[in-house]
Design a protein around this motif. Structure first.
Motif, short mmCIF file in Angstrom:
data_model
loop_
_atom_site.label_atom_id
_atom_site.label_comp_id
_atom_site.label_asym_id
_atom_site.label_seq_id
_atom_site.Cartn_x
_atom_site.Cartn_y
_atom_site.Cartn_z
N GLU A 111 6.32 10.38 52.02
CA GLU A 111 5.15 10.12 51.19
C GLU A 111 5.53 9.35 49.94
O GLU A 111 4.83 8.41 49.53
CB GLU A 111 4.48 11.44 50.80
CG GLU A 111 3.79 12.15 51.94
CD GLU A 111 3.36 13.55 51.57
OE1 GLU A 111 2.39 14.03 52.16
OE2 GLU A 111 4.01 14.18 50.70
N ARG A 112 6.65 9.73 49.33
CA ARG A 112 7.09 9.06 48.11
C ARG A 112 7.35 7.58 48.38
O ARG A 112 6.94 6.71 47.61
CB ARG A 112 8.36 9.75 47.59
CG ARG A 112 8.76 9.34 46.18
CD ARG A 112 9.93 10.20 45.68
NE ARG A 112 9.61 11.62 45.75
CZ ARG A 112 8.83 12.26 44.92
NH1 ARG A 112 8.29 11.61 43.90
NH2 ARG A 112 8.61 13.56 45.05
N ALA A 113 8.04 7.30 49.47
CA ALA A 113 8.34 5.91 49.82
C ALA A 113 7.06 5.12 50.08
O ALA A 113 6.94 3.95 49.67
CB ALA A 113 9.25 5.87 51.05
N ASP A 114 6.08 5.75 50.73
CA ASP A 114 4.82 5.07 51.01
C ASP A 114 4.06 4.76 49.73
O ASP A 114 3.54 3.63 49.55
CB ASP A 114 3.97 5.94 51.94
CG ASP A 114 2.64 5.27 52.29
OD1 ASP A 114 2.67 4.20 52.92
OD2 ASP A 114 1.59 5.80 51.91
N PHE A 115 3.98 5.72 48.80
CA PHE A 115 3.29 5.47 47.54
C PHE A 115 4.00 4.38 46.73
O PHE A 115 3.35 3.51 46.15
CB PHE A 115 3.18 6.75 46.73
CG PHE A 115 1.98 7.59 47.07
CD1 PHE A 115 0.73 7.28 46.57
CD2 PHE A 115 2.10 8.70 47.89
CE1 PHE A 115 -0.39 8.03 46.88
CE2 PHE A 115 0.99 9.47 48.22
CZ PHE A 115 -0.25 9.14 47.71
N LEU A 116 5.32 4.43 46.69
CA LEU A 116 6.08 3.42 45.95
C LEU A 116 5.82 2.02 46.50
O LEU A 116 5.70 1.05 45.75
CB LEU A 116 7.57 3.74 46.00
CG LEU A 116 8.06 4.82 45.04
CD1 LEU A 116 9.46 5.28 45.42
CD2 LEU A 116 8.05 4.32 43.60
N ALA A 117 5.69 1.93 47.82
CA ALA A 117 5.55 0.62 48.44
C ALA A 117 4.12 0.10 48.43
O ALA A 117 3.91 -1.12 48.37
CB ALA A 117 6.06 0.68 49.89
N ASN A 118 3.13 1.00 48.46
CA ASN A 118 1.78 0.55 48.80
C ASN A 118 0.67 0.88 47.79
O ASN A 118 -0.41 0.31 47.89
CB ASN A 118 1.38 1.15 50.15
CG ASN A 118 2.29 0.70 51.27
OD1 ASN A 118 2.56 -0.49 51.40
ND2 ASN A 118 2.80 1.64 52.06
N TRP A 119 0.91 1.78 46.84
CA TRP A 119 -0.20 2.23 45.99
C TRP A 119 -0.51 1.28 44.85
O TRP A 119 -1.62 1.29 44.31
CB TRP A 119 0.11 3.62 45.43
CG TRP A 119 -1.08 4.30 44.81
CD1 TRP A 119 -1.33 4.48 43.48
CD2 TRP A 119 -2.19 4.90 45.51
NE1 TRP A 119 -2.51 5.15 43.29
CE2 TRP A 119 -3.07 5.43 44.53
CE3 TRP A 119 -2.51 5.04 46.85
CZ2 TRP A 119 -4.26 6.08 44.85
CZ3 TRP A 119 -3.69 5.70 47.18
CH2 TRP A 119 -4.55 6.21 46.19
N THR A 120 0.43 0.43 44.45
CA THR A 120 0.22 -0.43 43.28
C THR A 120 0.44 -1.90 43.61
O THR A 120 1.35 -2.54 43.09
CB THR A 120 1.16 -0.02 42.12
OG1 THR A 120 2.53 -0.08 42.58
CG2 THR A 120 0.85 1.38 41.65
N PRO A 121 -0.41 -2.47 44.48
CA PRO A 121 -0.28 -3.90 44.76
C PRO A 121 -0.57 -4.73 43.51
O PRO A 121 -1.24 -4.27 42.59
CB PRO A 121 -1.35 -4.14 45.83
CG PRO A 121 -2.37 -3.08 45.57
CD PRO A 121 -1.59 -1.87 45.13
N GLN A 122 -0.04 -5.93 43.49
CA GLN A 122 -0.32 -6.81 42.35
C GLN A 122 -1.81 -7.12 42.32
O GLN A 122 -2.42 -7.47 43.32
CB GLN A 122 0.48 -8.10 42.47
CG GLN A 122 0.29 -9.02 41.28
CD GLN A 122 1.20 -10.23 41.34
OE1 GLN A 122 2.09 -10.31 42.18
NE2 GLN A 122 0.99 -11.18 40.43
N ALA A 123 -2.39 -7.00 41.14
CA ALA A 123 -3.81 -7.26 40.98
C ALA A 123 -4.07 -8.76 40.90
O ALA A 123 -3.27 -9.50 40.32
CB ALA A 123 -4.34 -6.59 39.72
#
Length: 266
Positions: free
Chosen positions: A131-143
């Motif tokens: 879960e941590r790896a998924d959030f790090l990779a996908n939760w904050t895309p460049q706006a």
């Protein structure tokens, strides 16, 4: 009750806060990324009848100055906020927070030099490694950021997706606060995703109130938090999809006030 604002100097510049209440125990509240102390605007005057409450803007969010650079970790953010609380004269504090703010509250309770009485946590990020790896990779895309206003449409879509059944006021608050920091909105998020609050939560020797919405994004972590913490109990606000401080501010404040009375009686 009047809510007042102010600034306090810190290692990273000025930290902005909102405050209410002139007597009773001290309460410090920390918000979720990438918002601000404004998420507690309705909680403050209610809880301020029972306590001296200060809601801080995390460095880099709201009206607080940012860290000198990206890459600082949650304990470093928490240490800056703890020193800001100390500079305001706060003592024997009950620390509370939502999501990122919950991790900040745990760490601030460990380093605060004037006494921590208890913590109130809403959504503790006790992720599995996957879960941590998924959030790090996908939760904050460049706006997006363009003169067509793509950033605004992106922010509206984001909050309509991650905050189910949100109100117009909630959308206005979330999008406005995100747009204030769009170039660094991911800094605190990424620090929170890198941070594992499990060991510091287990190391607390003070009462812990887990105060969560029934269907919060992190509600499935509440049983884990309950098992880790030494002196914990769980209060679930039924039917809420998340954001208990925004969707049910009176009940959220009431539960904290009840907890303050329990802590005082120990």
């Amino acid at each position: 009750m009047r809510v007042r604002g102010g600034y306090v100097e810190s290692d990273w510049g000025q930290v902005h806060y909102l405050t209410a209440g002139t007597s009773g125990p001290w309460v410090a509240l920390f918000h979720e990324s990438p918002l601000s102390s404004r998420v507690y605007q309705q909680v403050l005057p209610i809880l301020g009848r029972h306590a001296r409450v200060v809601a801080f803007d995390t460095p880099g969010y709201g009206a607080s100055d940012p860290p000198p650079r990206n890459g600082f970790e949650i304990p470093e953010y928490a240490a800056v906020l703890a020193r800001a609380a100390s500079a305001l004269g706060m003592a024997d504090v009950v620390f509370g927070g939502v999501h990122t703010g919950a991790s900040l509250a745990i760490e601030a309770a460990h380093v605060f030099d004037r006494g921590a009485r208890a913590v109130v946590l809403s959504g503790v990020a006790l992720f599995t490694p996957e879960e941590r790896a998924d959030f790090l990779a996908n939760w904050t895309p460049q706006a997006p950021y363009d003169v067509e206003g793509g950033q605004f449409a992106w922010a509206v879509e984001r909050y309509r997706r991650i905050w189910p059944n949100l109100t117009t006021d909630m959308l206005q608050l979330a999008v406005t606060e995100l747009m204030r920091v769009v170039d660094r909105y991911d800094w605190g998020y990424q620090a929170a995703f890198r941070h594992d609050p499990g060991l510091p939560l287990a190391a607390l020797d003070i009462p812990v109130l887990l105060l969560d919405a029934e269907f919060d994004l992190l509600a499935d972590k509440d049983p884990v938090a309950l098992e880790l913490a030494k002196q914990a109990r769980l209060v679930t606000l039924p039917g809420l999809p998340g954001q208990p401080h925004l969707r049910a501010p009176a009940e959220y404040a009431h539960q904290i006030a009840e907890f303050l009375r329990e802590v005082a009686a120990r």
